[in-house]
Design a protein around this motif. Structure first.
Motif, PDB file in Angstrom:
ATOM      1  N   ASP A 238      53.041  42.912  15.491  1.00  0.00           N
ATOM      2  CA  ASP A 238      51.803  43.885  14.956  1.00  0.00           C
ATOM      3  C   ASP A 238      51.720  43.500  13.561  1.00  0.00           C
ATOM      4  O   ASP A 238      50.555  43.436  13.220  1.00  0.00           O
ATOM      5  N   ALA A 239      52.768  43.599  12.652  1.00  0.00           N
ATOM      6  CA  ALA A 239      52.624  43.368  11.396  1.00  0.00           C
ATOM      7  C   ALA A 239      51.895  41.993  10.824  1.00  0.00           C
ATOM      8  O   ALA A 239      51.257  41.635  10.001  1.00  0.00           O
ATOM      9  N   ILE A 240      52.515  40.946  11.531  1.00  0.00           N
ATOM     10  CA  ILE A 240      52.236  39.732  11.325  1.00  0.00           C
ATOM     11  C   ILE A 240      50.661  39.455  11.735  1.00  0.00           C
ATOM     12  O   ILE A 240      49.942  38.827  11.024  1.00  0.00           O
ATOM     13  N   GLU A 241      50.221  39.965  13.044  1.00  0.00           N
ATOM     14  CA  GLU A 241      48.791  39.939  13.283  1.00  0.00           C
ATOM     15  C   GLU A 241      47.822  40.773  12.243  1.00  0.00           C
ATOM     16  O   GLU A 241      46.820  40.227  12.017  1.00  0.00           O
ATOM     17  N   GLU A 242      48.532  41.749  11.525  1.00  0.00           N
ATOM     18  CA  GLU A 242      47.577  42.565  10.822  1.00  0.00           C
ATOM     19  C   GLU A 242      47.235  41.502   9.734  1.00  0.00           C
ATOM     20  O   GLU A 242      46.157  41.399   9.131  1.00  0.00           O
ATOM     21  N   VAL A 276      50.658  34.014  17.676  1.00  0.00           N
ATOM     22  CA  VAL A 276      52.061  34.543  17.071  1.00  0.00           C
ATOM     23  C   VAL A 276      53.067  34.453  18.062  1.00  0.00           C
ATOM     24  O   VAL A 276      54.064  33.872  17.523  1.00  0.00           O
ATOM     25  N   MET A 277      52.959  34.918  19.266  1.00  0.00           N
ATOM     26  CA  MET A 277      54.104  35.019  20.084  1.00  0.00           C
ATOM     27  C   MET A 277      54.435  33.736  20.574  1.00  0.00           C
ATOM     28  O   MET A 277      55.612  33.239  20.590  1.00  0.00           O
ATOM     29  N   LEU A 278      53.407  32.804  20.590  1.00  0.00           N
ATOM     30  CA  LEU A 278      53.659  31.393  21.242  1.00  0.00           C
ATOM     31  C   LEU A 278      54.410  30.630  20.150  1.00  0.00           C
ATOM     32  O   LEU A 278      55.178  29.727  20.647  1.00  0.00           O
ATOM     33  N   MET A 279      53.889  30.853  18.864  1.00  0.00           N
ATOM     34  CA  MET A 279      54.324  29.936  17.876  1.00  0.00           C
ATOM     35  C   MET A 279      55.560  30.160  17.088  1.00  0.00           C
ATOM     36  O   MET A 279      56.467  29.365  17.261  1.00  0.00           O
ATOM     37  N   GLY A 280      56.053  31.392  17.461  1.00  0.00           N
ATOM     38  CA  GLY A 280      57.340  31.910  17.172  1.00  0.00           C
ATOM     39  C   GLY A 280      57.506  31.877  15.618  1.00  0.00           C
ATOM     40  O   GLY A 280      56.818  31.266  14.828  1.00  0.00           O
ATOM     41  N   LEU A 281      58.514  32.656  15.186  1.00  0.00           N
ATOM     42  CA  LEU A 281      58.874  32.910  13.601  1.00  0.00           C
ATOM     43  C   LEU A 281      58.964  31.588  12.863  1.00  0.00           C
ATOM     44  O   LEU A 281      58.470  31.315  11.732  1.00  0.00           O
ATOM     45  N   LYS A 282      59.914  30.856  13.310  1.00  0.00           N
ATOM     46  CA  LYS A 282      60.442  29.419  12.602  1.00  0.00           C
ATOM     47  C   LYS A 282      59.208  28.745  12.447  1.00  0.00           C
ATOM     48  O   LYS A 282      58.897  28.183  11.286  1.00  0.00           O
ATOM     49  N   LYS A 283      58.216  28.428  13.346  1.00  0.00           N
ATOM     50  CA  LYS A 283      57.171  27.644  13.286  1.00  0.00           C
ATOM     51  C   LYS A 283      55.998  28.386  12.232  1.00  0.00           C
ATOM     52  O   LYS A 283      55.443  27.818  11.500  1.00  0.00           O
ATOM     53  N   LEU A 284      55.970  29.624  12.481  1.00  0.00           N
ATOM     54  CA  LEU A 284      55.060  30.210  11.545  1.00  0.00           C
ATOM     55  C   LEU A 284      55.354  30.145  10.295  1.00  0.00           C
ATOM     56  O   LEU A 284      54.427  30.148   9.256  1.00  0.00           O
TER      57      LEU A 284
END
Length: 420
Positions: A238-242, A276-284
């Protein structure tokens, strides 16, 4: 945003010019002269020499290019690399099956140095990247690299016919690599290479490198830094999407990249949450760090981008008053991409071919149809002094002036947060 950053409702918004990367591409063809791939060359470099940073810029520009012409389509992408750039995390952002990494020889051949580089090359090939080398890989010092070669390029401008025959014979006995005759400039050179069994060709005899202006939409550095901070803290989706929702350039870049052929997704992604969910934190994190590296312009985003963000939030808030959450999410997408034609300097129909959006969003952006089209007309009316258009749009949606004005103030305050 400050008052100086707000748009004059009586004047058209200024048109931001997307940054331009100059990329040359040259076709690699088979014996039937069908294109099997393109080698890309960065023509934007202003500094001396070839660096890891220019490799990164080239790959990213090719995949995030905001032009009407796809630079490589579904063909193979041949990219010149430095040994330093091979360790970069940017390679995790692309589909390895479509990429051929052209590995340069070492400056001075030493067997121990060849051995030192071997594990990295082996890992890249295990991950699915194709590896290409020039004819020096056929020297005994590079024997450890030879089994990793998918392609070996033979430069006809430096190899004599008798040398060429020896190298072709050696490559055939000691590798599984496909041979590419490069710098083919005459029919005689083509006939000679073809008679020796070479089946892939590159050079002026077939096509000179063509120059493409690759247009890029640069997000604000503030938004990129905020995204990096959240990802490093392992913040919620949610925070990243914002953060993505608060910068039109950031939103466009993500949707363009994740739906590009180079990313390798098997289905179209139409929402920021999905991305965001498909990419994942590492790739983001890798992606955001790459954006920051390539970002040229600091300071707040252009006012047209700010307007798009306000539109998106306003439409989302109003949709929540009268529709469900799914349509509210689509309302935000419609709003933030409603000025995409202005941002990219192309018709909206062409701009929407660069990204994937739900059909209701497309109908709203192209024809102002459906409930999202009505919301977009209302958002536009809020930016102007046309009371008639405002009243008509409000009535069509069954919304009161107080509801609309309250939502507009919330949207303006929300958009301000990213620029403070």
């Amino acid at each position: 945003m400050s008052s100086s950053d707000s748009l004059d409702p009586l004047s058209p918004p200024p048109t931001p010019q997307p940054s331009v990367a100059m990329i040359a591409r040259q076709a690699i063809v088979n014996s039937q002269q069908a294109v099997i791939g393109y080698e890309l060359f960065n023509r934007s470099r202003t500094g001396p020499g070839h660096t890891a940073a220019t490799d990164v810029a080239l790959v990213f520009s090719a995949l995030s290019h905001a032009g009407t012409e796809d630079l490589v389509g579904k063909k193979l992408l041949f990219v010149n690399c430095t040994h330093e750039s091979l360790a970069g995390g940017h390679l995790e952002l692309i589909d390895p099956d479509k990429v051929v990494l052209e590995i340069p020889p070492l400056g001075h051949v030493a067997t121990d140095e060849v051995g030192t580089r071997l594990p990295m090359l082996a890992v890249l090939r295990e991950r699915g990247f194709h590896l290409a080398f020039n004819h020096t890989v056929l020297q005994s010092a590079y024997a450890a690299w030879l089994p990793l070669a998918d392609y070996i390029k033979l430069d006809l401008s430096v190899l004599a016919p008798d040398q060429l025959a020896v190298l072709i014979s050696y490559a055939g006995r000691h590798s599984q690599a496909e041979l590419v005759a490069e710098k083919v400039e005459t029919a005689q050179q083509y006939d000679m290479a073809s008679s020796h069994g070479i089946a892939l060709f590159q050079g002026y005899w077939f096509a000179r490198p063509s120059l493409v202006q690759a247009r890029l939409v640069t997000p604000s550095q503030t938004a990129i830094l905020e995204l990096i901070s959240l990802v490093r803290k392992q913040a919620s989706t949610d925070a990243i999407e914002e953060v993505l929702k608060k910068d039109a350039g950031l939103a466009f870049n993500l949707m363009r990249l994740i739906n590009s052929s180079g990313f390798g997704m098997t289905r179209e992604i139409t929402s920021f949450r999905q991305a965001v969910m498909l990419m994942g934190l590492k790739k983001l994190f890798r992606w955001a760090a790459l954006l920051l590296t390539l970002s040229r312009n600091g300071g707040p985003p252009p006012s047209v981008g700010s307007t798009a963000v306000v539109r998106g939030r306003l439409m989302e808030l109003l949709a929540l008053e009268i529709f469900d959450q799914e349509l509210a999410d689509e309302a935000f997408v419609a709003g933030i991409f409603s000025l995409l034609d202005t941002m990219l300097g192309m018709p909206m129909e062409s701009a929407l071919q660069l990204i994937t959006v739900p059909e209701p969003v497309s109908a709203a952006l192209l024809r102002r149809e459906g409930p999202l089209g009505k919301l977009l007309l209302l958002a536009q009316a809020c930016e102007s002094s046309d009371d008639g258009a405002f009243d008509h749009a409000a009535h069509a949606l069954g919304l009161s002036s107080s509801q609309i004005n309250g939502a507009h103030l919330q949207a303006l305050a929300w958009a301000d947060q990213v620029e403070d």
